[in-house]
Design a protein around this motif. Structure first.
Motif, PDB file in Angstrom:
ATOM      1  N   UNK A 122       0.905  -0.992   0.091  1.00 36.07           N
ATOM      2  CA  UNK A 122      -0.112   0.044   0.054  1.00 36.07           C
ATOM      3  C   UNK A 122       0.917   1.228   0.047  1.00 36.07           C
ATOM      4  N   UNK A 123       0.562   2.401  -0.614  1.00 33.27           N
ATOM      5  CA  UNK A 123       1.343   3.580  -0.734  1.00 33.27           C
ATOM      6  C   UNK A 123       0.510   4.866  -0.322  1.00 33.27           C
ATOM      7  N   UNK A 124       1.098   5.811   0.079  1.00 35.11           N
ATOM      8  CA  UNK A 124       0.692   7.117   0.205  1.00 35.11           C
ATOM      9  C   UNK A 124       1.918   8.079  -0.808  1.00 35.11           C
ATOM     10  N   UNK A 125       1.186   8.622  -1.625  1.00 37.29           N
ATOM     11  CA  UNK A 125       2.030   9.385  -2.515  1.00 37.29           C
ATOM     12  C   UNK A 125       1.704  10.934  -2.353  1.00 37.29           C
ATOM     13  N   UNK A 126       2.796  11.792  -1.990  1.00 34.24           N
ATOM     14  CA  UNK A 126       2.566  13.000  -1.561  1.00 34.24           C
ATOM     15  C   UNK A 126       3.624  13.927  -2.436  1.00 34.24           C
ATOM     16  N   UNK A 127       3.210  15.329  -2.908  1.00 32.15           N
ATOM     17  CA  UNK A 127       3.730  16.332  -3.609  1.00 32.15           C
ATOM     18  C   UNK A 127       4.336  17.207  -2.498  1.00 32.15           C
ATOM     19  N   UNK A 128       5.415  17.057  -2.102  1.00 30.83           N
ATOM     20  CA  UNK A 128       6.204  17.646  -1.199  1.00 30.83           C
ATOM     21  C   UNK A 128       6.302  19.205  -1.536  1.00 30.83           C
ATOM     22  N   UNK A 129       6.818  19.194  -2.868  1.00 33.09           N
ATOM     23  CA  UNK A 129       7.059  20.444  -3.559  1.00 33.09           C
ATOM     24  C   UNK A 129       6.670  20.456  -4.830  1.00 33.09           C
ATOM     25  N   UNK A 130       5.883  21.536  -5.665  1.00 33.91           N
ATOM     26  CA  UNK A 130       5.409  21.459  -6.884  1.00 33.91           C
ATOM     27  C   UNK A 130       4.250  20.465  -6.974  1.00 33.91           C
ATOM     28  N   UNK A 131       4.224  20.230  -8.352  1.00 33.31           N
ATOM     29  CA  UNK A 131       2.927  19.253  -8.545  1.00 33.31           C
ATOM     30  C   UNK A 131       3.173  18.216  -9.618  1.00 33.31           C
ATOM     31  N   UNK A 132       2.524  17.120  -9.604  1.00 35.34           N
ATOM     32  CA  UNK A 132       2.373  16.115 -10.577  1.00 35.34           C
ATOM     33  C   UNK A 132       0.970  15.515 -10.637  1.00 35.34           C
ATOM     34  N   UNK A 133       0.719  14.643 -11.648  1.00 29.73           N
ATOM     35  CA  UNK A 133      -0.436  13.888 -11.951  1.00 29.73           C
ATOM     36  C   UNK A 133       0.011  12.460 -11.634  1.00 29.73           C
ATOM     37  N   UNK A 134      -1.321  11.944 -11.015  1.00 27.42           N
ATOM     38  CA  UNK A 134      -1.130  10.486 -10.579  1.00 27.42           C
ATOM     39  C   UNK A 134      -2.195   9.839 -11.354  1.00 27.42           C
ATOM     40  N   UNK A 135      -1.993   8.917 -12.246  1.00 27.09           N
ATOM     41  CA  UNK A 135      -3.128   8.024 -12.740  1.00 27.09           C
ATOM     42  C   UNK A 135      -3.147   6.701 -12.032  1.00 27.09           C
ATOM     43  N   UNK A 136      -4.452   6.455 -11.764  1.00 28.16           N
ATOM     44  CA  UNK A 136      -4.611   5.204 -11.134  1.00 28.16           C
ATOM     45  C   UNK A 136      -5.715   4.209 -11.856  1.00 28.16           C
ATOM     46  N   UNK A 169       2.692   8.030 -12.770  1.00 26.79           N
ATOM     47  CA  UNK A 169       2.860   9.440 -12.515  1.00 26.79           C
ATOM     48  C   UNK A 169       3.604  10.345 -13.588  1.00 26.79           C
ATOM     49  N   UNK A 170       2.801  11.559 -13.762  1.00 23.94           N
ATOM     50  CA  UNK A 170       3.357  12.278 -14.938  1.00 23.94           C
ATOM     51  C   UNK A 170       3.199  13.623 -14.791  1.00 23.94           C
ATOM     52  N   UNK A 171       3.617  14.403 -15.596  1.00 26.22           N
ATOM     53  CA  UNK A 171       3.449  15.949 -15.764  1.00 26.22           C
ATOM     54  C   UNK A 171       3.968  16.656 -14.310  1.00 26.22           C
ATOM     55  N   UNK A 172       5.247  16.368 -14.212  1.00 25.48           N
ATOM     56  CA  UNK A 172       6.092  16.950 -13.150  1.00 25.48           C
ATOM     57  C   UNK A 172       6.299  18.500 -13.401  1.00 25.48           C
ATOM     58  N   UNK A 173       5.966  19.266 -12.279  1.00 25.17           N
ATOM     59  CA  UNK A 173       6.195  20.741 -12.548  1.00 25.17           C
ATOM     60  C   UNK A 173       7.913  20.782 -12.108  1.00 25.17           C
ATOM     61  N   UNK A 174       8.233  21.874 -12.461  1.00 23.05           N
ATOM     62  CA  UNK A 174       9.786  22.366 -12.080  1.00 23.05           C
ATOM     63  C   UNK A 174      10.004  22.304 -10.491  1.00 23.05           C
ATOM     64  N   UNK A 175      10.907  21.635  -9.975  1.00 23.88           N
ATOM     65  CA  UNK A 175      11.151  21.761  -8.621  1.00 23.88           C
ATOM     66  C   UNK A 175      10.283  20.582  -7.989  1.00 23.88           C
ATOM     67  N   UNK A 176       9.561  19.629  -8.677  1.00 20.97           N
ATOM     68  CA  UNK A 176       8.464  18.894  -8.053  1.00 20.97           C
ATOM     69  C   UNK A 176       9.427  17.726  -7.174  1.00 20.97           C
ATOM     70  N   UNK A 177       8.846  17.554  -5.878  1.00 20.92           N
ATOM     71  CA  UNK A 177       9.420  16.282  -5.303  1.00 20.92           C
ATOM     72  C   UNK A 177       8.316  15.320  -4.836  1.00 20.92           C
TER      73      UNK A 177
END
Length: 136
Positions: free
Chosen positions: A59-73, A101-109
């Motif tokens: 099981x997972x928890x996915x977080x955007x600590x910085x920036x943004x991205x999209x998760x397709x499930x 996971x795709x569409x990462x913004x600049x500086x995304x973590x």
């Protein structure tokens, strides 16, 4: 392994806020499993693609600590796209759900909290095999 996409959802991470800023806290009651592994993705090109697998056990928890991205499930029947862009919201992904996971913004973590230690044998990395595993 059959789980529904309906089980995927946002989890609010408790935070404390004062004039010095915000502090988010992940404790045992914040998420629905015991954490066995933590990893993060960074310096990801905006056109990069990550994930592309499902888990038999994790099981997972996915977080955007910085920036943004999209998760397709994807549960084999339905796909959903979720934008992550707030560090106090994580996306819970149960076992048996394909993720990309795709569409990462600049500086995304991207930080991932996982319920298992790494075990390559519990990954499904072929989408056609995944579809077969959830429809049989």
């Amino acid at each position: 392994m059959k789980n529904s996409i309906e089980e995927v959802g946002l989890v609010k991470i408790p935070q404390v806020h004062d004039e010095r800023g915000k502090l988010a806290v992940v404790e045992k009651d914040s998420i629905p499993f015991a954490i066995k592994r933590v990893y993060y993705l960074y310096d990801i090109p905006s056109d990069a693609y990550r994930g592309g697998h499902a888990h038999l056990k994790q099981e997972s928890i996915v977080l955007a600590l910085s920036g943004s991205f999209e998760v397709i499930v994807d549960d084999g029947l339905e796909r959903k796209r979720i934008m992550l862009n707030k560090p106090n919201y994580g996306l819970y992904i149960p076992t048996g759900i394909w993720r990309e996971i795709e569409n990462f913004s600049s500086g995304a973590v991207c930080l991932v909290l996982a319920s298992t230690e790494f075990d390559e044998s519990e990954y499904i990395r072929n989408y056609e095999e995944f579809k077969l595993s959830v429809t049989t």
